[in-house]
Structure formats: C-alpha cells, structure tokens
Scaffold this motif. Sequence first.
Motif, PDB file in Angstrom:
ATOM      1  N   LEU A 164       5.572  -4.293   7.400  1.00  0.00           N
ATOM      2  CA  LEU A 164       6.832  -5.021   7.332  1.00  0.00           C
ATOM      3  C   LEU A 164       7.967  -4.011   7.377  1.00  0.00           C
ATOM      4  CD1 LEU A 164       5.940  -7.420   4.379  1.00  0.00           C
ATOM      5  CD2 LEU A 164       5.827  -7.951   6.803  1.00  0.00           C
ATOM      6  N   ARG A 165       8.980  -4.325   8.172  1.00  0.00           N
ATOM      7  CA  ARG A 165      10.085  -3.376   8.309  1.00  0.00           C
ATOM      8  C   ARG A 165      11.420  -4.000   7.944  1.00  0.00           C
ATOM      9  NH1 ARG A 165       9.662   1.376  11.577  1.00  0.00           N
ATOM     10  NH2 ARG A 165       7.448   1.892  11.733  1.00  0.00           N
ATOM     11  N   VAL A 178      12.021   2.653   5.587  1.00  0.00           N
ATOM     12  CA  VAL A 178      12.348   1.605   6.564  1.00  0.00           C
ATOM     13  C   VAL A 178      11.350   0.447   6.529  1.00  0.00           C
ATOM     14  CG1 VAL A 178      13.584   3.117   8.154  1.00  0.00           C
ATOM     15  CG2 VAL A 178      11.102   2.870   8.372  1.00  0.00           C
ATOM     16  N   GLY A 179      10.535   0.398   5.465  1.00  0.00           N
ATOM     17  CA  GLY A 179       9.590  -0.713   5.362  1.00  0.00           C
ATOM     18  C   GLY A 179       8.426  -0.363   4.470  1.00  0.00           C
ATOM     19  N   VAL A 180       7.430  -1.276   4.469  1.00  0.00           N
ATOM     20  CA  VAL A 180       6.225  -1.059   3.652  1.00  0.00           C
ATOM     21  C   VAL A 180       4.994  -1.489   4.449  1.00  0.00           C
ATOM     22  CG1 VAL A 180       7.405  -1.403   1.437  1.00  0.00           C
ATOM     23  CG2 VAL A 180       6.362  -3.374   2.581  1.00  0.00           C
ATOM     24  N   GLY A 187      17.629   3.954   1.880  1.00  0.00           N
ATOM     25  CA  GLY A 187      16.936   2.721   2.251  1.00  0.00           C
ATOM     26  C   GLY A 187      16.182   2.046   1.118  1.00  0.00           C
ATOM     27  N   ILE A 188      16.378   2.490  -0.119  1.00  0.00           N
ATOM     28  CA  ILE A 188      15.614   1.883  -1.219  1.00  0.00           C
ATOM     29  C   ILE A 188      16.397   1.848  -2.535  1.00  0.00           C
ATOM     30  CG2 ILE A 188      14.447   4.091  -1.768  1.00  0.00           C
ATOM     31  CD1 ILE A 188      11.935   2.272  -2.429  1.00  0.00           C
ATOM     32  N   ASP A 213       0.836  -1.204   0.000  1.00  0.00           N
ATOM     33  CA  ASP A 213       0.000   0.000   0.000  1.00  0.00           C
ATOM     34  C   ASP A 213       0.865   1.246   0.000  1.00  0.00           C
ATOM     35  OD1 ASP A 213      -2.302   1.530   0.083  1.00  0.00           O
ATOM     36  OD2 ASP A 213      -2.325   1.596   2.269  1.00  0.00           O
ATOM     37  N   ASP A 214       1.880   1.254   0.859  1.00  0.00           N
ATOM     38  CA  ASP A 214       2.716   2.459   0.966  1.00  0.00           C
ATOM     39  C   ASP A 214       4.084   2.086   1.532  1.00  0.00           C
ATOM     40  OD1 ASP A 214       3.438   5.098   0.823  1.00  0.00           O
ATOM     41  OD2 ASP A 214       1.735   5.840   1.985  1.00  0.00           O
ATOM     42  N   VAL A 215       5.005   3.046   1.451  1.00  0.00           N
ATOM     43  CA  VAL A 215       6.307   2.838   2.095  1.00  0.00           C
ATOM     44  C   VAL A 215       6.253   3.475   3.486  1.00  0.00           C
ATOM     45  CG1 VAL A 215       7.637   2.760  -0.053  1.00  0.00           C
ATOM     46  CG2 VAL A 215       7.250   4.961   1.062  1.00  0.00           C
ATOM     47  N   ILE A 216       7.056   2.947   4.386  1.00  0.00           N
ATOM     48  CA  ILE A 216       7.161   3.548   5.725  1.00  0.00           C
ATOM     49  C   ILE A 216       8.436   4.391   5.736  1.00  0.00           C
ATOM     50  CG2 ILE A 216       7.292   3.129   8.215  1.00  0.00           C
ATOM     51  CD1 ILE A 216       6.200   0.317   7.675  1.00  0.00           C
ATOM     52  N   ARG A 217       8.290   5.635   6.166  1.00  0.00           N
ATOM     53  CA  ARG A 217       9.409   6.562   6.135  1.00  0.00           C
ATOM     54  C   ARG A 217       9.693   7.052   7.550  1.00  0.00           C
ATOM     55  NH1 ARG A 217      10.598   9.868   1.359  1.00  0.00           N
ATOM     56  NH2 ARG A 217       8.660   9.141   0.454  1.00  0.00           N
ATOM     57  N   GLU A 218      10.954   6.998   7.931  1.00  0.00           N
ATOM     58  CA  GLU A 218      11.346   7.549   9.239  1.00  0.00           C
ATOM     59  C   GLU A 218      12.610   8.362   9.065  1.00  0.00           C
ATOM     60  OE1 GLU A 218      11.609   4.395  12.121  1.00  0.00           O
ATOM     61  OE2 GLU A 218       9.420   4.224  12.214  1.00  0.00           O
ATOM     62  N   ASP A 219      12.610   9.586   9.516  1.00  0.00           N
ATOM     63  CA  ASP A 219      13.737  10.518   9.344  1.00  0.00           C
ATOM     64  C   ASP A 219      14.164  10.589   7.879  1.00  0.00           C
ATOM     65  OD1 ASP A 219      13.728  10.693  12.122  1.00  0.00           O
ATOM     66  OD2 ASP A 219      15.136   8.997  12.305  1.00  0.00           O
TER      67      ASP A 219
END
Lengths: 94, 432
Positions: B153-154, B142-144, B298-299, B132-138
Amino acid sequence: MKINLDEIFDYTSFNVDRDPHIKLDEQICKICDQRSCVNCCPARCYTWDEEKQKMTFVHDGCLECGTCYVVCENDAFTRWRYPRGGFGVCFRMT
Amino acid sequence: MKRTFDAIVVGAGPAGSSAALTMAKSGLSVALLERGAFPGEKNMFGGVLHRLTALEEYFPDFWNQAPWERHIVKKNLSFMTPGSSFSVSFDNEEADTPPYNGYTIFRPKFDNWLAQEAVKAGATLLNRSTVDDVIREDGKIVGVTLLRDGAELRAPVVIAADGVLSFTAKKAGLRQGKFSTENQGVCIKALIDMPKEVIDDRFGLVREQGASNEIVGNSAGVRGGTFLYTNYDSLSLGMVLELGSLTKTDKTPYDLLNNIMEQPQMSKLLRGGKLLEYSAHLVPKGGYDMIPELVGDGIMVAGDAAALCIITGLNLEGINLASQSGVLAGKAAIEAHKQQNFSKQSLAVYKKMLEESYVLKDLKMYRRTPQMLHNDRIYNQYPELICGVMDEIYRIDGTPKETMTKLLLRKVKETVGLKNMLADVYSGWRAL
C-alpha cells in the motif's frame, strides 16, 4: 473464582495460526540466567525444562501483550511479530 | 495487491480511527489498517474512557452515539493489605449529567464503532492486515507492506498508530533500541459476569451510573496497582504491574490477580461472579521521557505508539490522549496535502500542535511522576501504615489510647521510616 490458565480456552477465544508469530533461538535461552519470560508472561506461554535445559514457547494461548518482547534481555527471538491478519487472540468483550 | 491512497493509518484503535475520521472528513482517501478480524478485536485496556474532547466536533452528543457500559459518577481510591482496606470515595452528582466525564466501555465494541464512523466518512478499512514493513524511497516513508503475499500500500504520508510496541515507528527509525522494563507495565484483566441489580446494590449505583476503584497495595511488593470497574452487567478487575519490578520476583501476573480476588474485602465485592474473559496488554508508563520521535519524512506517530499515556495513580489516561493525537496527526496530514509537502519539516506541525494541546502539556507536567512511582514503599509500607493507623484508632482493647501524634509517629517509624516519609512527601508533591 480463580484464573486457571489450564482453562484459558474456555474464556478467551483464539484463531490459532499454524505458523507461530514468535520463534526462539533455543541456544540463547539455554544460557540465559534470567528467564523472566517464564514468570512475567500472563498467559504462561513459556516453560523452562530444567532436566532437558530447554525453553518451550507455545503460541496457541498467546494474548499478544508484548511482555516477553520487553523482558527478554538477550533478544532471543528469531522472530517476534504479531500474527498474520485475522489470526491470534480474539477478544469478544473485555 | 497494490493500492495507492492519500494517507495510510496503521492500527484502527482510538488514535488511528480518530486520524482516519479527521482525514476522511476533509476528503482525503485513507486506508485504515487493522490486524484483527475487526477493529477492537485485539484491544484491551485497564481503564476508563475519559471524555473525548478531540472528537466533540464530530460527535457533539457522543454519549448518544458511542457504545458504552456505564458513566462514572463515583471514584474510589483504596489502600489494601492482605486483611484490610482503607478507602476514600468521591461520589459526584455533577458527573451524572452529559457531557459525561468518563465511561466504562468494551473495546471490541467501542473501537469498532469509531472505525465504522471513519468508514462512513469515506475511509477504507482493511481488516486482517498486519503490517510487515515500511516502504522507503529516497529516505522518505511512502507506504507499507502487509504480511500477506507481498501486498503493498502506498501513500505520501503514513500515521503509525499501531500500539505500544509500534513496529511501524521502529522500522521507520523513529524509535531506537530496546524498551526499558521500568517504562512498561503489563495490564491483565478478568471480566466478571454479575447481574446489573447486584452491581447497583453492591456499589451504590442507580440507572447507568458507574464506579471506578483504584487500589494500591496487596501486590506482594510488585510495583503496580489494581483496578475494579463496573460495566453494565459485569465487572472489570485487573492489575497493571511494572515489568522491571515483576522481573525481580518469581511471581506471575495471574497469581497476583488471584491473590487480590481472594482478599477478604475484594472477595465480598466479587461474590457470585463468574469469569467471562481474560486478557492482557502492555501499557507504556514511562511518560514524557519515553516519547519517541513523533515525525519523520512521510510519517507521524500517534497514541500508545507514541507512548502518550498518563499514569499517576489517581489519573489513568490513554484513549483521550490517543484520540487527540490522532486528530492532530490527521490535521497535519491534511495540511501537508495542501502544501504537497510531506517532509519531516512540514509534518512537524503535528508535534507543534501536540505541544500546544493538553496532551504534551500534561505529559510534561507529570514528567517526574513515573520516577516517583518507582518507589517500592508506595506498594508495601504505605498501605500497611494507613491501614495500621486506622486499625489502632478504631480498636478498643482495654488499653489506654495514645495521642494521635504519638500513634502516627510510632506507626511511621514501624513501617516507612520518618526520613523516608519526609523524602516521599517532597518527591510526591513535586511529581503530582
């Protein structure tokens, strides 16, 4: 031998989701003067009703090719994503 | 559901599974995500699987392991008009011994096989998992998240191998804006049932030899081409049509393919065949200039998602480039784990390896080809010219013959135009 899309369910399998993976903003389609989706979609999912001035998208036989996403000039999609996992077209051989 | 891995690969196609296999073999914990019920279920192509040099390290006898239909020994190039066809055929004994140069395959079988090899190496295959989307931190990926009640999932590194539209790359900010219709082609394909013996006789093949046919012309002026490939006991007939050109007509892809099926020379080859399956997908055909940002924090992006496709008319390459890019992205992720650094600068080694490999070297060399193929005369006038000249050379009708020079000049003037022809020869030479 001929590809007849009225019979597409006879030769291509689908696991149709209740929730469509593509949704249109009908107002945008109404004022669109291109409507390239109608002739470019290889599965004939888009039909334009001249009388009712209405674009209809039927997701049941969608081959998930991505053509409409690219040819739509007005970005008429309120949703364009792939079906939820396990739903949609299921190619057996191809 | 919340799970953590060393790496996440989005898409279990040739790029994704090659990346997952590479990383799993080195001991990383890898999540390989597939939106279909099994890998390959959503995949189709209008092509031949070329030799996968990138995977020979893992499968030295690839041809004994991978599920394929026939190996290609015969390549035909045809110019077609509504009533005639001129072909050049290259039949090569050298291509009849392993390592084979190319194969016809069924994607649901082949892609599943490759993904299962990654599983054997230790990767975790998660089917029915649409991202659905990517997880973004700073600012780092860092995951999806999955389209499945908030599943998350990280991993410190994500490889986007989710195909031509790559929403993963888009959501990570590596691909901007809209695609140009000139850079995308829609490939449609009919799988046609035919007994093996009939295919062997009709195409001049024995054992598991196969033929590939690329056809230019008879596409109602729409930029694109037709292909006909022999599987073990079926044929794959399809077209790749440039969307920019298709939008300028009211023609539909299936009407154009039906028109090809009825063309007299083609219908002889298809006689007695029965339609088994119909499929379609986009092909990124913009070449080097269409490639998105290949790395971010990270990608990394691989395969069709990175537009790694070469379409020259003579060569149609995709899976070999995808698998090579997948292996290199996997190697870059392994290196990043060693350094414990997943920044864009650290992952840039992926881009560097791609540049040093044949993938970006070839794409760069064919950089001008997509532009050259935007020439409408290729799809209309040239097939008419070639078939028209052949017709007059062979025709005996009681009138005296022209010299070859006169005939050629007259035909060129009638169809392409002399000036155009000179310009096309020049741009064709530069592009190929």
